[in-house]
Design a protein around this motif. Structure first.
Motif, PDB file in Angstrom:
ATOM      1  N   LYS A 283       0.515  -1.280  -0.012  1.00 14.18           N
ATOM      2  CA  LYS A 283       0.051   0.006   0.093  1.00 14.18           C
ATOM      3  C   LYS A 283       0.604   1.226   0.021  1.00 14.18           C
ATOM      4  O   LYS A 283       0.316   2.265  -0.003  1.00 14.18           O
ATOM      5  CB  LYS A 283      -0.879  -0.038   1.107  1.00 14.18           C
ATOM      6  CG  LYS A 283      -2.139  -1.063   1.084  1.00 14.18           C
ATOM      7  CD  LYS A 283      -2.875  -1.180   2.456  1.00 14.18           C
ATOM      8  CE  LYS A 283      -3.780  -2.134   2.198  1.00 14.18           C
ATOM      9  NZ  LYS A 283      -4.601  -2.125   3.529  1.00 14.18           N
ATOM     10  N   GLY A 284       2.181   1.022   0.009  1.00 11.58           N
ATOM     11  CA  GLY A 284       3.193   2.182   0.029  1.00 11.58           C
ATOM     12  C   GLY A 284       3.067   2.922   1.376  1.00 11.58           C
ATOM     13  O   GLY A 284       2.601   2.471   2.434  1.00 11.58           O
ATOM     14  N   VAL A 285       3.920   4.024   1.228  1.00 14.54           N
ATOM     15  CA  VAL A 285       3.983   4.872   2.631  1.00 14.54           C
ATOM     16  C   VAL A 285       2.657   5.470   3.013  1.00 14.54           C
ATOM     17  O   VAL A 285       2.066   6.182   2.208  1.00 14.54           O
ATOM     18  CB  VAL A 285       5.212   5.832   2.632  1.00 14.54           C
ATOM     19  CG1 VAL A 285       5.291   6.402   3.875  1.00 14.54           C
ATOM     20  CG2 VAL A 285       6.473   5.043   2.425  1.00 14.54           C
ATOM     21  N   SER A 286       2.301   5.497   4.168  1.00 18.15           N
ATOM     22  CA  SER A 286       1.084   6.377   4.476  1.00 18.15           C
ATOM     23  C   SER A 286       1.442   7.097   5.634  1.00 18.15           C
ATOM     24  O   SER A 286       1.826   6.552   6.676  1.00 18.15           O
ATOM     25  CB  SER A 286      -0.097   5.146   4.926  1.00 18.15           C
ATOM     26  OG  SER A 286      -1.212   6.009   5.259  1.00 18.15           O
ATOM     27  N   GLY A 287       1.106   8.469   5.458  1.00 20.99           N
ATOM     28  CA  GLY A 287       1.328   9.321   6.748  1.00 20.99           C
ATOM     29  C   GLY A 287       3.055   9.737   6.752  1.00 20.99           C
ATOM     30  O   GLY A 287       3.879   9.506   5.686  1.00 20.99           O
ATOM     31  N   TYR A 297       6.981  10.876   3.658  1.00 21.38           N
ATOM     32  CA  TYR A 297       5.547  11.277   3.643  1.00 21.38           C
ATOM     33  C   TYR A 297       4.625  10.506   2.516  1.00 21.38           C
ATOM     34  O   TYR A 297       4.977  10.597   1.388  1.00 21.38           O
ATOM     35  CB  TYR A 297       5.186  12.679   3.765  1.00 21.38           C
ATOM     36  CG  TYR A 297       3.762  13.178   3.680  1.00 21.38           C
ATOM     37  CD1 TYR A 297       3.077  13.049   4.794  1.00 21.38           C
ATOM     38  CD2 TYR A 297       2.823  13.307   2.476  1.00 21.38           C
ATOM     39  CE1 TYR A 297       1.705  13.333   4.949  1.00 21.38           C
ATOM     40  CE2 TYR A 297       1.752  13.561   2.560  1.00 21.38           C
ATOM     41  CZ  TYR A 297       0.863  13.587   3.865  1.00 21.38           C
ATOM     42  OH  TYR A 297      -0.266  14.011   3.828  1.00 21.38           O
ATOM     43  N   GLY A 298       3.751   9.719   2.897  1.00 20.26           N
ATOM     44  CA  GLY A 298       3.068   8.928   1.943  1.00 20.26           C
ATOM     45  C   GLY A 298       1.590   9.265   1.748  1.00 20.26           C
ATOM     46  O   GLY A 298       0.900   9.629   2.945  1.00 20.26           O
ATOM     47  N   SER A 299       0.896   9.418   0.683  1.00 21.12           N
ATOM     48  CA  SER A 299      -0.579   9.923   0.545  1.00 21.12           C
ATOM     49  C   SER A 299      -1.047   9.214  -0.621  1.00 21.12           C
ATOM     50  O   SER A 299      -0.586   9.126  -1.612  1.00 21.12           O
ATOM     51  CB  SER A 299      -0.889  11.343   0.985  1.00 21.12           C
ATOM     52  OG  SER A 299      -0.421  12.094  -0.285  1.00 21.12           O
ATOM     53  N   ARG A 300      -2.546   9.052  -0.688  1.00 26.56           N
ATOM     54  CA  ARG A 300      -3.072   8.674  -1.965  1.00 26.56           C
ATOM     55  C   ARG A 300      -3.815   9.932  -2.395  1.00 26.56           C
ATOM     56  O   ARG A 300      -4.621  10.672  -1.655  1.00 26.56           O
ATOM     57  CB  ARG A 300      -4.383   7.791  -1.436  1.00 26.56           C
ATOM     58  CG  ARG A 300      -3.727   6.385  -1.256  1.00 26.56           C
ATOM     59  CD  ARG A 300      -3.034   5.466  -2.614  1.00 26.56           C
ATOM     60  NE  ARG A 300      -4.334   5.117  -3.344  1.00 26.56           N
ATOM     61  CZ  ARG A 300      -5.341   3.959  -2.925  1.00 26.56           C
ATOM     62  NH1 ARG A 300      -4.872   3.260  -1.970  1.00 26.56           N
ATOM     63  NH2 ARG A 300      -6.059   3.639  -3.846  1.00 26.56           N
ATOM     64  N   VAL A 301      -3.787  10.240  -3.441  1.00 27.61           N
ATOM     65  CA  VAL A 301      -4.408  11.358  -4.181  1.00 27.61           C
ATOM     66  C   VAL A 301      -5.225  10.604  -5.334  1.00 27.61           C
ATOM     67  O   VAL A 301      -4.536  10.424  -6.333  1.00 27.61           O
ATOM     68  CB  VAL A 301      -3.233  12.421  -4.819  1.00 27.61           C
ATOM     69  CG1 VAL A 301      -4.198  13.584  -5.286  1.00 27.61           C
ATOM     70  CG2 VAL A 301      -2.619  12.892  -3.601  1.00 27.61           C
ATOM     71  N   GLY A 302      -6.443  10.580  -5.129  1.00 30.08           N
ATOM     72  CA  GLY A 302      -7.234   9.881  -6.413  1.00 30.08           C
ATOM     73  C   GLY A 302      -6.637   8.479  -6.310  1.00 30.08           C
ATOM     74  O   GLY A 302      -6.562   7.716  -5.649  1.00 30.08           O
ATOM     75  N   THR A 303      -6.215   8.213  -7.887  1.00 29.90           N
ATOM     76  CA  THR A 303      -5.874   6.973  -8.119  1.00 29.90           C
ATOM     77  C   THR A 303      -4.223   6.711  -8.203  1.00 29.90           C
ATOM     78  O   THR A 303      -3.765   5.520  -8.555  1.00 29.90           O
ATOM     79  CB  THR A 303      -6.311   6.344  -9.545  1.00 29.90           C
ATOM     80  OG1 THR A 303      -5.795   7.217 -10.507  1.00 29.90           O
ATOM     81  CG2 THR A 303      -7.959   6.393  -9.408  1.00 29.90           C
ATOM     82  N   HIS A 304      -3.691   7.790  -7.379  1.00 33.97           N
ATOM     83  CA  HIS A 304      -2.316   7.705  -7.371  1.00 33.97           C
ATOM     84  C   HIS A 304      -1.693   7.761  -5.918  1.00 33.97           C
ATOM     85  O   HIS A 304      -2.292   8.052  -5.005  1.00 33.97           O
ATOM     86  CB  HIS A 304      -1.486   8.945  -8.008  1.00 33.97           C
ATOM     87  CG  HIS A 304      -2.024   8.841  -9.547  1.00 33.97           C
ATOM     88  ND1 HIS A 304      -3.142   9.154 -10.300  1.00 33.97           N
ATOM     89  CD2 HIS A 304      -1.022   8.756 -10.559  1.00 33.97           C
ATOM     90  CE1 HIS A 304      -2.950   8.946 -11.269  1.00 33.97           C
ATOM     91  NE2 HIS A 304      -1.709   8.973 -11.628  1.00 33.97           N
ATOM     92  N   GLN A 305      -0.613   7.203  -5.559  1.00 29.84           N
ATOM     93  CA  GLN A 305       0.261   7.283  -4.568  1.00 29.84           C
ATOM     94  C   GLN A 305       1.298   7.918  -4.662  1.00 29.84           C
ATOM     95  O   GLN A 305       1.964   8.126  -5.393  1.00 29.84           O
ATOM     96  CB  GLN A 305       0.843   5.616  -4.281  1.00 29.84           C
ATOM     97  CG  GLN A 305       1.916   5.721  -3.018  1.00 29.84           C
ATOM     98  CD  GLN A 305       1.342   5.740  -1.594  1.00 29.84           C
ATOM     99  OE1 GLN A 305       0.080   5.386  -1.597  1.00 29.84           O
ATOM    100  NE2 GLN A 305       2.161   6.124  -0.908  1.00 29.84           N
ATOM    101  N   VAL A 306       1.458   9.161  -3.818  1.00 27.52           N
ATOM    102  CA  VAL A 306       2.326   9.926  -3.646  1.00 27.52           C
ATOM    103  C   VAL A 306       3.351   9.896  -2.441  1.00 27.52           C
ATOM    104  O   VAL A 306       2.761   9.664  -1.414  1.00 27.52           O
ATOM    105  CB  VAL A 306       1.950  11.537  -3.447  1.00 27.52           C
ATOM    106  CG1 VAL A 306       2.963  12.676  -3.235  1.00 27.52           C
ATOM    107  CG2 VAL A 306       0.950  11.865  -4.729  1.00 27.52           C
TER     108      VAL A 306
END
Length: 334
Positions: A283-287, A297-306
């Protein structure tokens, strides 16, 4: 010397430029350039300790410079056994405990050890105060210290010690705004100059019977018109240095990468489609996450992982990570 201080002085500019503070600043910049040149141009063989987060490691490094070509051998003297051979085009990591060898492509412009010094120290003046510190001794060699202090809380500071005879960086501290040391390395012994035979640069671990893992070279393409993402909030001094679409071996679609730098600190921003890049595996980095001086820092923006990663304070990562948006959104397009 800042513009606000200059406005309060009535001395002619000629005397200001000859003031001890101005001369010291120029000399500090000269020392940074000496460190930068020495790291790649010298032959040296030494043992250094490196502290990052709660880990303390001891390693031997042997470095040889042949004109524009460099070759290094690093050997772990503590912790997990490993041996690394680096050339201009390739990195081989021998892991005897795992009976494995990792082979990675290396870019021609990749920085070698140590890489704490920028190529153009003058670009740091807007965001850092740079001055000479005291002389001392490191690894039984006389050293000149250079102190780099940030002018705001968006970046870390540095305290560097360079060999007076050669300019080689012998010791370095990465320091937060409280004055605490986040990361450090220091040579405990080092020999500079002289010939380094080929045998000293060959791995002791031959890799016979090991499993070899070859990482295909990533395909990098300038994003240009294909760029889909941007950062809308940046601390003063950080500018975009690289914007690439990277075709990685374990990704079906290119990963968009943006690299921002203030001349010393570097921050990487990665954007990838969730369904093509990480679904079913991670799920990638979250927070926010941290390890020593490195924050992410990781977050979901729409259908993308940042994902934003850098050796900078948390507030910098949070500011940038919260402002990564599609280019259309930033420009007000539909």
């Amino acid at each position: 010397m800042t513009s606000s201080r200059l406005s309060k002085l009535s001395l002619p500019l000629f005397f200001i430029l000859l003031s001890p503070a101005a001369l010291a600043a120029d000399t500090a910049h000269d020392w940074l350039m000496k460190m930068n040149r020495a790291a790649g141009a010298l032959n040296y063989d030494g043992v250094f300790v490196y502290q990052h987060a709660d880990q303390l490691q001891s390693m031997r490094i042997i470095h040889r410079a042949d004109g524009n070509s460099r070759r290094e051998r690093l050997v772990a003297l503590s912790g997990v056994g490993r041996e690394v051979i680096r050339t201009d085009s390739e990195v081989r990591c021998y892991l005897p405990d795992e009976n494995a060898v990792l082979v990675e492509h290396r870019k021609a412009d990749a920085k070698g050890f140590p890489n704490l010094v920028p190529r153009s120290p003058g670009e740091l003046d807007e965001n850092y105060d740079i001055r000479l510190g005291k002389t001392g001794r490191v690894a039984n060699r006389k050293a000149q210290s250079v102190i780099i202090r940030p002018k705001d809380p968006y970046r870390y500071g540095y305290h560097l010690w360079a060999d007076i005879d050669t300019g080689l960086l012998l010791k370095a501290y990465l320091i937060d705004h409280h004055g605490s040391i986040l990361e450090q390395f220091m040579f405990t012994q080092v020999s500079v100059g002289g010939k380094i035979p080929d045998s000293d640069l060959e791995p002791q671990t031959k890799g016979s019977g090991y499993v070899w893992y070859h990482e295909p070279a990533p395909t990098d393409t300038p994003a240009q018109g294909a760029a889909g993402w941007t950062v809308t909030q940046l601390p003063k001094g950080f500018i975009l240095s690289t914007h690439m679409l990277r075709k990685l071996a374990n990704r079906e679609l290119p990963v968009e990468q943006m690299v921002y730098s203030d001349g010393l600190a570097v921050i990487s921003v990665f954007v990838e489609r969730v369904d093509a890049g990480i679904a079913g595996r991670s799920k990638g980095v979250s927070g926010l996450t941290a390890k020593g001086a490195v924050n992410a820092y990781g977050s979901r923006v729409g259908t993308h992982q940042v994902t934003v990663v850098g050796e900078v304070p948390v507030m910098t990562i949070r500011l940038i990570g919260g402002s990564v948006v599609p280019v259309r959104a930033a420009s007000g397009g539909n």
